[in-house]
Design an enzyme around this catalytic site. Structure first.
Site, short mmCIF file in Angstrom:
data_model
loop_
_atom_site.label_atom_id
_atom_site.label_comp_id
_atom_site.label_asym_id
_atom_site.label_seq_id
_atom_site.Cartn_x
_atom_site.Cartn_y
_atom_site.Cartn_z
N GLU A 411 54.66 31.01 35.69
CA GLU A 411 54.14 30.69 34.35
C GLU A 411 55.26 30.26 33.40
O GLU A 411 55.33 30.71 32.26
CB GLU A 411 53.37 31.89 33.79
N GLU A 519 48.24 33.97 41.80
CA GLU A 519 48.00 35.26 41.12
C GLU A 519 46.52 35.31 40.74
O GLU A 519 45.96 34.29 40.32
CB GLU A 519 48.89 35.33 39.88
C1 GAL Z 1 50.12 36.90 34.39
C2 GAL Z 1 51.61 37.06 34.58
C3 GAL Z 1 51.95 38.43 35.11
C4 GAL Z 1 51.24 39.47 34.30
C5 GAL Z 1 49.76 39.23 34.36
C6 GAL Z 1 48.93 40.26 33.64
O1 GAL Z 1 49.80 35.82 33.62
O2 GAL Z 1 52.06 36.10 35.50
O3 GAL Z 1 53.34 38.61 35.06
O4 GAL Z 1 51.71 39.40 33.00
O5 GAL Z 1 49.52 37.98 33.76
O6 GAL Z 1 47.58 39.90 33.64
#
Ligand code: GAL
Length: 823
Positions: A411, A519
């Site tokens: 991100e 993710e």
């Molecule tokens: C994502 C991020 C993670 C964590 C997660 C929580 O966007 O990559 O590091 O912050 O959100 O939902």
């Protein structure tokens, strides 16, 4: 350079000489002070009163949670600061013709290393591994190594980092001629071909002619291929060559059978071995396909992965192989087959365990590039260090058979032309970063590639130069093809986080490109806490810009609560499972971690995202995955059965290998239920009455399995359960403590303070209960039960022996267990 290769397919016996390279742990007998003075680098500094300890060590985890700690709740609300480590040492068989090096697996952060008053170097990135040469300043006796660790400028991380020399340190001794640091790259294909690129350093003053013997050993240490090569290595000019070998009847590395070989590289001269360097590797083939997803050794499979941060709960960031093994073992039992090292270079032990246990790994370099996410983060060092750090990561890790994806970042804000988080608090950053940004027209689009796309390409090129065999991706949170990282056209694998609604458009938006959910999910759960009605889905926060509060500071352990940018476990799995082109997902996260307690602020100080809580107790959703990701028979009924008479309770059940399940309350049927297609649980709404609730699973009308939960009576005694039998000397024993009634039923509401003591060959190194808001210290000998249970971690001494662990509590009968360590 004179080259001569000879293939030998016979077993050779090795000449092991005292001159072979030598790599020893350098973890013991360090001195530590949480203070700072320039004089501390001096060999003569008086450190008599300093604390003695062994590495790995994390000083943050020893502190108290405080709202005022500059790390903030997002960083775990634990202290940082500046500290020094010093070590006085002799080199028993010191030899002025040898070369000496120190290897640090990881120091958080900004570590300056001094030997006998000389600065060897400073490395800012707290997650990277590095080496310094000691030779010019080393003596046979009375050496002093001093390491200044600066984690005072905070926040510098969006989660808990830990502070100190939190990974292992090694002292390496070599001859002038030796295989270079991370000097091998083994490419092995399923037809038995091994192509090894080898780099040999000559730090001596004259050219040397040597024989390099490369041998492949199978897991039984049997030689399966050998090749010899004569080589002349000039001083200060490394010799780099490629060796091709063949192994007959190879065993492949796979998730089910992670078979490994070792390439042993020996430099031989005059009958003696000058250096020996082992490179474990595996034979496997894999690829990602735009239509059909991921293939390993010709078999199509889903990557059922999780993201994890590096901390080990109550042990903090301090690496212990047993704690990492425990994390992976629980995940493996759930059916998880992949790990994303989010969002930084992992400990070598994690990769070694993924190799040996059969996990696919996505190895990630950075959470930010130039553009910062927190005030003092790595963005400050990125320009100066990215090339070195990224290259070091790839060189260190490229032989691991488990690694199948490189990620150049998570991100990063360079996805957009204009996106800054400079003015944000880390809490805001964690919310806002997930909200997305407007895609602005590419102002420099005059035929030239945008600078951010150029940077993407630069990072990918660095990796490709060192390892052309693995695809490169990035964990993006801008799903549009206008994303400047995607526009570079340099990424092999399209990866994005969340944005579940956009996934259907991937084949249209990225024709011909394979895709993975780098993710996913970010559901929020507290083990043991249930928000009803369970069929309402709670978003926390409703939108990223809205505050969220709930006086309990807990989140619901039904799969009915998630962040505004994310989705429930079940709805995400539905998309991943039913879209063939989706190679898989990395669920955020496998384990709870310290820091980032979304949706709350202090006193919440650890995450709610995990499938397993911080203490290592699986939340209920664990069994949903187990029912889908494994062939093991699963029948999991929840929640517990201790409520107010008449209270309406939603009972959920995860199951497989059965076509229907029936619920009984005190023997009365509450109906037979079946899962509809793409449903992953069934539910009954029932009125509570004390007694028992039971679920029976049927296959073809025949009862095959059942699970019964009884109402627990008054708390009566403590029950200690050792997670697994005997451990090794120096190993960790994880012991669960439960508050149970007279019949041994766990009391689900019990919150007793439990007190632990040990006698014998070990000590308590951590306690936890998985509660995200507990302000109790992790380094203590007492812990409150949380929903009836907590965990104590005992470290065994380095020699074999036994420890008696006793647990006591007010108005509870105590319990004792005997722990044992054996070589
Ligand atoms: C994502 C991020 C993670 C964590 C997660 C929580 O966007 O990559 O590091 O912050 O959100 O939902």
């Amino acid at each position: 350079m004179k080259l001569k290769s000879i293939f030998l397919f016979v077993a050779l016996s090795f000449t092991v000489t005292a001159s072979a390279a030598d790599r020893k742990l350098f973890d013991n007998h360090w001195l530590f002070a949480l203070q700072d003075s320039v004089t501390m680098s001096s060999p003569n500094f008086n450190d008599n009163a300093w604390r003695r300890l062994s590495l790995p060590h994390d000083w943050s985890i020893e502190g108290d949670f405080q709202a005022t700690n500059p790390s903030g709740a997002t960083g775990g609300a634990l202290p940082g600061g500046i500290a020094w480590y010093r070590k006085h040492f002799d080199v028993p068989s010191y030899d002025r013709n040898k070369h000496y090096f120190i290897d640090f697996d990881g120091v958080y952060m900004n570590a300056s290393v001094y030997l006998n008053g000389h600065l060897l170097g400073t490395r800012p990135y707290g997650f990277i591994s590095y080496r310094y040469e000691l030779t010019p300043y080393l003596k046979a006796k009375d050496n002093v190594m001093a390491v200044r660790v600066d984690n005072s400028e905070q926040p510098n991380c969006r989660w808990y980092s830990g502070s100190g020399i939190y990974r292992h340190v090694y002292l390496v001794t070599t001859n002038a001629l030796h295989v270079a640091h991370w000097g091998t790259f083994v490419r092995a294909t399923t037809d038995g071909k091994v192509c090894a690129e080898i780099k040999i350093d000559n730090q001596g003053s004259r050219s040397e002619t040597v024989t390099v013997r490369n041998t492949v050993l199978n897991s039984a240490q049997k030689v399966v291929s050998t090749v010899l090569r004569k080589l002349t290595v000039n001083p200060n000019k490394p010799a780099v060559f490629e060796e091709n070998m063949l192994v007959d009847k190879t065993e492949l590395w796979s998730i089910e059978s992670p078979y490994r070989y070792v390439l042993r590289t020996e430099i031989v001269q005059g009958g003696g071995v000058l250096d020996r360097y082992d490179t474990p590797f595996g034979f496997r083939s894999f690829h990602f396909d735009a239509q059909t997803g991921f293939w390993l050794n010709g078999k199509n499979l889903k990557i059922n992965g999780v993201c994890n941060h590096h901390d080990l709960g109550c042990l903090g960031a301090a690496v212990h192989r047993d704690a990492i093994y425990r994390q992976l073992r629980l995940l493996k039992d759930m059916g998880c087959n992949a790990i994303r090292c989010s969002h930084n270079p992992p400990a070598p032990e994690l990769l070694e365990l993924c190799d040996s246990m059969g996990f696919i790994v996505m190895d990630e370099s950075f959470d930010m590039w130039h553009r910062k996410k927190t005030k003092y983060d790595y963005s400050h060092y990125f320009d100066q260090w990215f090339e070195r750090d990224l290259s070091d990561l790839v060189k260190r890790d490229r032989n691991h058979p488990s690694i199948m994806i490189w990620s150049i970042g998570n991100e990063v804000l360079e996805q957009w032309n204009s996106a800054d988080a400079d003015q944000l608090s880390p809490e805001e950053a964690n919310l806002i970063l997930n909200a997305g940004h407007a895609i602005t027209p590419n102002s420099t689009d005059d035929g030239k590639m945008n600078v951010n796309s150029q940077l993407t390409k630069r990072l990918v090129d660095i990796i490709k130069q060192l390892d052309p065999t693995r695809p490169v991706t990035a964990g993006c949170n801008e799903p549009s093809p206008e994303n400047l990282l995607f526009k570079s056209n340099a990424l092999d694998l399209i990866g994005y986080n969340y944005h579940i609604k956009n996934i259907k458009d991937v084949p249209k938006n990225f024709p011909g490109k394979p895709f993975i959910m780098t993710e996913s999910v970010s559901a929020l759960q507290t083990r043991g806490f249930y928000m009803m009605p369970s069929d309402s889905v709670y978003k926390a926060p409703e939108e990223w810009w809205l505050p969220y509060s709930n006086p309990t500071f807990m989140c619901s352990a039904y799969d009915n609560m998630h962040a505004s940018w994310s989705s429930t476990h079940e709805s995400t799995w539905n998309v991943v499972k039913n879209n063939h082109f989706v190679s898989g997902q990395f669920v955020w996260t496998g384990w709870d971690y310290l820091g980032e307690p979304t949706p709350y602020g202090f006193p919440a100080r650890s995450s709610y995202f995990g499938i397993i809580d911080l203490a290592g107790f699986p939340k209920d959703i664990y069994y949903m995955y187990q029912s889908e990701w494994t062939q093991k028979p699963v029948l999991h009924l929840f929640p517990h059965w201790n409520w107010l008479p008449g209270q309406q309770i939603d009972m959920w059940c995860y199951f497989n290998h059965a076509d229907a399940v029936e619920l009984f309350v005190n023997g009365k049927s509450q109906g037979l239920k079946q899962k509809e297609p793409n449903e992953f649980h069934v539910k009954w709404r029932v009125n509570y009455e004390p007694g028992s609730v039971k679920v029976v699973a049927y296959e073809h009308g025949k009862a095959v399995r059942e699970e019964e939960i009884h109402t627990a009576g008054a708390p009566d005694h403590i029950r200690l359960t050792v997670e697994h039998g005997i451990c090794k000397p120096g190993g960790l024993a994880f012991v669960e403590a439960e508050v149970v009634d007279k019949d041994g039923r766990r009391c689900p509401w019990a919150e007793h303070q439990l007190y632990f003591e040990t006698e014998g060959n070990g000590e308590i190194v951590g306690v936890d209960n998985g509660c995200q808001t507990s302000m109790e210290r992790f380094k203590d000998t007492k812990r409150k039960a949380f929903f009836g249970r907590c965990m104590v971690v005992v470290k065994m001494n380095t020699h074999e022996g036994k420890v008696q662990l006793k647990a006591r509590g007010i108005d509870l009968k105590s319990d004792t267990v005997l722990l044992e360590s054996k070589k």
